[in-house]
Design a protein around this motif. Structure first.
Motif, PDB file in Angstrom:
ATOM      1  N   SER A 224      -9.363  -3.646  11.125  1.00  0.00           N
ATOM      2  CA  SER A 224      -8.760  -2.488  10.470  1.00  0.00           C
ATOM      3  C   SER A 224      -8.145  -1.582  11.529  1.00  0.00           C
ATOM      4  O   SER A 224      -8.836  -1.148  12.457  1.00  0.00           O
ATOM      5  CB  SER A 224      -9.810  -1.707   9.673  1.00  0.00           C
ATOM      6  OG  SER A 224     -10.365  -2.495   8.653  1.00  0.00           O
ATOM      7  N   LEU A 225      -6.855  -1.314  11.394  1.00  0.00           N
ATOM      8  CA  LEU A 225      -6.161  -0.357  12.262  1.00  0.00           C
ATOM      9  C   LEU A 225      -6.037   0.933  11.463  1.00  0.00           C
ATOM     10  O   LEU A 225      -5.275   1.016  10.513  1.00  0.00           O
ATOM     11  CB  LEU A 225      -4.792  -0.900  12.669  1.00  0.00           C
ATOM     12  CG  LEU A 225      -4.816  -2.267  13.365  1.00  0.00           C
ATOM     13  CD1 LEU A 225      -3.391  -2.738  13.654  1.00  0.00           C
ATOM     14  CD2 LEU A 225      -5.627  -2.208  14.657  1.00  0.00           C
ATOM     15  N   ILE A 226      -6.821   1.938  11.859  1.00  0.00           N
ATOM     16  CA  ILE A 226      -6.990   3.135  11.036  1.00  0.00           C
ATOM     17  C   ILE A 226      -6.253   4.308  11.658  1.00  0.00           C
ATOM     18  O   ILE A 226      -6.599   4.769  12.752  1.00  0.00           O
ATOM     19  CB  ILE A 226      -8.489   3.480  10.889  1.00  0.00           C
ATOM     20  CG1 ILE A 226      -9.260   2.280  10.323  1.00  0.00           C
ATOM     21  CG2 ILE A 226      -8.669   4.706   9.991  1.00  0.00           C
ATOM     22  CD1 ILE A 226     -10.762   2.473  10.325  1.00  0.00           C
ATOM     23  N   GLY A 227      -5.221   4.788  10.975  1.00  0.00           N
ATOM     24  CA  GLY A 227      -4.518   5.973  11.438  1.00  0.00           C
ATOM     25  C   GLY A 227      -5.399   7.202  11.303  1.00  0.00           C
ATOM     26  O   GLY A 227      -5.925   7.472  10.217  1.00  0.00           O
ATOM     27  N   ILE A 228      -5.563   7.949  12.399  1.00  0.00           N
ATOM     28  CA  ILE A 228      -6.471   9.095  12.382  1.00  0.00           C
ATOM     29  C   ILE A 228      -5.744  10.412  12.617  1.00  0.00           C
ATOM     30  O   ILE A 228      -6.382  11.442  12.877  1.00  0.00           O
ATOM     31  CB  ILE A 228      -7.597   8.938  13.421  1.00  0.00           C
ATOM     32  CG1 ILE A 228      -7.015   8.765  14.841  1.00  0.00           C
ATOM     33  CG2 ILE A 228      -8.495   7.768  13.065  1.00  0.00           C
ATOM     34  CD1 ILE A 228      -8.069   8.806  15.936  1.00  0.00           C
ATOM     35  N   GLY A 229      -4.416  10.412  12.521  1.00  0.00           N
ATOM     36  CA  GLY A 229      -3.700  11.652  12.763  1.00  0.00           C
ATOM     37  C   GLY A 229      -3.636  11.976  14.248  1.00  0.00           C
ATOM     38  O   GLY A 229      -3.750  11.089  15.097  1.00  0.00           O
ATOM     39  N   CYS A 230      -3.493  13.248  14.546  1.00  0.00           N
ATOM     40  CA  CYS A 230      -3.212  13.656  15.933  1.00  0.00           C
ATOM     41  C   CYS A 230      -4.404  14.315  16.626  1.00  0.00           C
ATOM     42  O   CYS A 230      -4.227  15.045  17.597  1.00  0.00           O
ATOM     43  CB  CYS A 230      -2.016  14.601  15.950  1.00  0.00           C
ATOM     44  SG  CYS A 230      -0.509  13.873  15.303  1.00  0.00           S
ATOM     45  N   GLY A 231      -5.601  14.086  16.140  1.00  0.00           N
ATOM     46  CA  GLY A 231      -6.770  14.611  16.826  1.00  0.00           C
ATOM     47  C   GLY A 231      -7.603  15.582  16.028  1.00  0.00           C
ATOM     48  O   GLY A 231      -8.757  15.853  16.380  1.00  0.00           O
ATOM     49  N   ASP A 232      -7.047  16.128  14.963  1.00  0.00           N
ATOM     50  CA  ASP A 232      -7.786  17.049  14.110  1.00  0.00           C
ATOM     51  C   ASP A 232      -8.523  16.228  13.051  1.00  0.00           C
ATOM     52  O   ASP A 232      -7.898  15.565  12.234  1.00  0.00           O
ATOM     53  CB  ASP A 232      -6.820  18.029  13.435  1.00  0.00           C
ATOM     54  CG  ASP A 232      -7.535  19.109  12.628  1.00  0.00           C
ATOM     55  OD1 ASP A 232      -8.742  18.942  12.332  1.00  0.00           O
ATOM     56  OD2 ASP A 232      -6.883  20.111  12.285  1.00  0.00           O
ATOM     57  N   PRO A 233      -9.880  16.240  13.053  1.00  0.00           N
ATOM     58  CA  PRO A 233     -10.611  15.442  12.059  1.00  0.00           C
ATOM     59  C   PRO A 233     -10.236  15.772  10.625  1.00  0.00           C
ATOM     60  O   PRO A 233     -10.408  14.934   9.726  1.00  0.00           O
ATOM     61  CB  PRO A 233     -12.078  15.800  12.344  1.00  0.00           C
ATOM     62  CG  PRO A 233     -12.096  16.234  13.775  1.00  0.00           C
ATOM     63  CD  PRO A 233     -10.770  16.920  13.996  1.00  0.00           C
ATOM     64  N   ARG A 234      -9.703  16.968  10.379  1.00  0.00           N
ATOM     65  CA  ARG A 234      -9.312  17.336   9.019  1.00  0.00           C
ATOM     66  C   ARG A 234      -8.096  16.554   8.556  1.00  0.00           C
ATOM     67  O   ARG A 234      -7.760  16.566   7.365  1.00  0.00           O
ATOM     68  CB  ARG A 234      -9.035  18.835   8.949  1.00  0.00           C
ATOM     69  CG  ARG A 234     -10.263  19.707   9.190  1.00  0.00           C
ATOM     70  CD  ARG A 234      -9.889  21.163   9.275  1.00  0.00           C
ATOM     71  NE  ARG A 234      -8.954  21.430  10.364  1.00  0.00           N
ATOM     72  CZ  ARG A 234      -8.430  22.621  10.633  1.00  0.00           C
ATOM     73  NH1 ARG A 234      -8.739  23.663   9.859  1.00  0.00           N
ATOM     74  NH2 ARG A 234      -7.599  22.777  11.639  1.00  0.00           N
ATOM     75  N   GLN A 235      -7.399  15.874   9.470  1.00  0.00           N
ATOM     76  CA  GLN A 235      -6.243  15.076   9.097  1.00  0.00           C
ATOM     77  C   GLN A 235      -6.630  13.686   8.580  1.00  0.00           C
ATOM     78  O   GLN A 235      -5.774  12.932   8.118  1.00  0.00           O
ATOM     79  CB  GLN A 235      -5.294  14.923  10.284  1.00  0.00           C
ATOM     80  CG  GLN A 235      -4.639  16.214  10.721  1.00  0.00           C
ATOM     81  CD  GLN A 235      -3.723  16.035  11.916  1.00  0.00           C
ATOM     82  OE1 GLN A 235      -3.677  14.962  12.528  1.00  0.00           O
ATOM     83  NE2 GLN A 235      -3.005  17.078  12.275  1.00  0.00           N
ATOM     84  N   LEU A 236      -7.913  13.319   8.664  1.00  0.00           N
ATOM     85  CA  LEU A 236      -8.341  12.020   8.162  1.00  0.00           C
ATOM     86  C   LEU A 236      -8.150  11.947   6.653  1.00  0.00           C
ATOM     87  O   LEU A 236      -8.540  12.859   5.926  1.00  0.00           O
ATOM     88  CB  LEU A 236      -9.810  11.783   8.488  1.00  0.00           C
ATOM     89  CG  LEU A 236     -10.195  11.505   9.941  1.00  0.00           C
ATOM     90  CD1 LEU A 236     -11.707  11.394  10.060  1.00  0.00           C
ATOM     91  CD2 LEU A 236      -9.525  10.250  10.457  1.00  0.00           C
ATOM     92  N   THR A 237      -7.571  10.857   6.193  1.00  0.00           N
ATOM     93  CA  THR A 237      -7.466  10.644   4.754  1.00  0.00           C
ATOM     94  C   THR A 237      -8.786  10.085   4.227  1.00  0.00           C
ATOM     95  O   THR A 237      -9.632   9.590   4.985  1.00  0.00           O
ATOM     96  CB  THR A 237      -6.332   9.664   4.423  1.00  0.00           C
ATOM     97  OG1 THR A 237      -6.666   8.373   4.960  1.00  0.00           O
ATOM     98  CG2 THR A 237      -5.004  10.126   5.004  1.00  0.00           C
ATOM     99  N   LEU A 238      -8.955  10.148   2.904  1.00  0.00           N
ATOM    100  CA  LEU A 238     -10.145   9.555   2.299  1.00  0.00           C
ATOM    101  C   LEU A 238     -10.188   8.047   2.558  1.00  0.00           C
ATOM    102  O   LEU A 238     -11.264   7.467   2.736  1.00  0.00           O
ATOM    103  CB  LEU A 238     -10.170   9.842   0.798  1.00  0.00           C
ATOM    104  CG  LEU A 238     -10.317  11.322   0.400  1.00  0.00           C
ATOM    105  CD1 LEU A 238     -10.250  11.459  -1.118  1.00  0.00           C
ATOM    106  CD2 LEU A 238     -11.625  11.899   0.937  1.00  0.00           C
ATOM    107  N   ALA A 239      -9.013   7.412   2.572  1.00  0.00           N
ATOM    108  CA  ALA A 239      -8.951   5.972   2.848  1.00  0.00           C
ATOM    109  C   ALA A 239      -9.414   5.682   4.279  1.00  0.00           C
ATOM    110  O   ALA A 239     -10.096   4.673   4.529  1.00  0.00           O
ATOM    111  CB  ALA A 239      -7.532   5.453   2.637  1.00  0.00           C
ATOM    112  N   ALA A 240      -9.040   6.546   5.228  1.00  0.00           N
ATOM    113  CA  ALA A 240      -9.466   6.355   6.612  1.00  0.00           C
ATOM    114  C   ALA A 240     -10.978   6.497   6.741  1.00  0.00           C
ATOM    115  O   ALA A 240     -11.633   5.702   7.432  1.00  0.00           O
ATOM    116  CB  ALA A 240      -8.758   7.357   7.515  1.00  0.00           C
ATOM    117  N   ILE A 241     -11.544   7.501   6.092  1.00  0.00           N
ATOM    118  CA  ILE A 241     -12.998   7.700   6.144  1.00  0.00           C
ATOM    119  C   ILE A 241     -13.726   6.495   5.544  1.00  0.00           C
ATOM    120  O   ILE A 241     -14.731   6.014   6.090  1.00  0.00           O
ATOM    121  CB  ILE A 241     -13.380   8.995   5.405  1.00  0.00           C
ATOM    122  CG1 ILE A 241     -12.824  10.209   6.158  1.00  0.00           C
ATOM    123  CG2 ILE A 241     -14.891   9.108   5.261  1.00  0.00           C
ATOM    124  CD1 ILE A 241     -12.987  11.527   5.422  1.00  0.00           C
TER     125      ILE A 241
END
Length: 248
Positions: free
Chosen positions: A5-22
């Motif tokens: 799984s290659l999971i996009g996590i945004g630019c470093g802010d944990p609040r940018q994680l999508t529900l799918a990423a979590i």
């Protein structure tokens, strides 16, 4: 069956994680975290922090590995990148075999989105045997930059172009567009342009506590950006930035 799984996590802010990423982080049996040397230890620490916040189980294992350094002295740029990707794929295979064997779910946390100026998918396709690959989209640095500046990226009905600092430096302003996004620019390539009539929106460490933003006419703002980049790199040992240029 092995799934990567290659999971996009945004630019470093944990609040940018999508529900799918979590969800994908929690589905993983193994999460691989690359270490890029002492100067870039912040990047590994941010991934650790994201795992600590997102993981809600005690089943998922985390393994760290040292990322090979690309030989920038290779005259053939493409060959240098290919050799580097081969070296990374070999380490991925080694770590996956060591911790999972031939089956399970392994995840990599990808800055921004794994589809944009990231080579993780290309590297994954070099693994033998090749795993089943899934990609989880993430917020890109382009989105984070435009949001931070409250900037609409495209003009009404007009195209824009995403390019690299190397291409901008070597080829100048691309034909047919009045808006360009520049990524992977290690040397402030906008200095090679005639600044007349150009505006810039620049950001570094987007989404992180040390975020820096500057915007304005390129002639006036460009030198300030160059100075800010040098100061930030000296302070942190690394810098990740991107910018938008618009021509009147």
């Amino acid at each position: 069956m092995l799934t990567l799984s290659l999971i996009g996590i945004g630019c470093g802010d944990p609040r940018q994680l999508t529900l799918a990423a979590i969800a994908a982080i929690n589905d993983a049996d193994l999460i691989l975290i690359p270490r890029k040397g002492i100067a870039k230890s912040d990047l590994a620490e941010l991934r650790r922090a994201i795992c600590a916040q997102a993981l809600s189980n005690d089943r998922t294992r985390i393994a760290e590995f040292d990322l090979p350094v690309r030989d920038a002295g290779v005259e053939d740029y493409r060959k240098g990148v290919d050799d580097w990707h081969d070296a990374i794929a070999a380490i991925w295979s080694q770590e996956i075999t060591r911790h999972l064997g031939g089956e399970g779910r392994v995840a990599l946390l990808i800055w921004g989105d794994p589809s944009l100026y990231d080579s993780s998918l290309r590297i994954a396709q070099r693994l033998d045997p090749r795993p089943s690959i899934e990609m989880i989209p993430g917020i890109t640095s382009i989105q984070a930059l435009c949001t931070a500046h409250a900037l609409p990226l495209n003009e009404i009905g007009e195209p824009f172009l995403v390019t690299t600092g190397r291409r901008l430096r070597e080829g100048g302003w691309p034909a047919g567009v009045d808006t360009i996004v520049v990524m992977l620019d290690g040397g402030a390539a906008f200095q090679a342009l005639d600044p007349e009539g150009l505006k810039i929106w620049w950001g570094a460490y987007l989404g992180m506590p040390d975020q820096i933003l500057m915007a304005g006419d390129l002639a006036e703002t460009g030198p300030r950006i160059v100075a800010a980049r040098q100061e930030a790199r000296a302070q942190h040992g690394w810098i990740m930035d991107c910018y938008v240029l618009k021509r009147a």
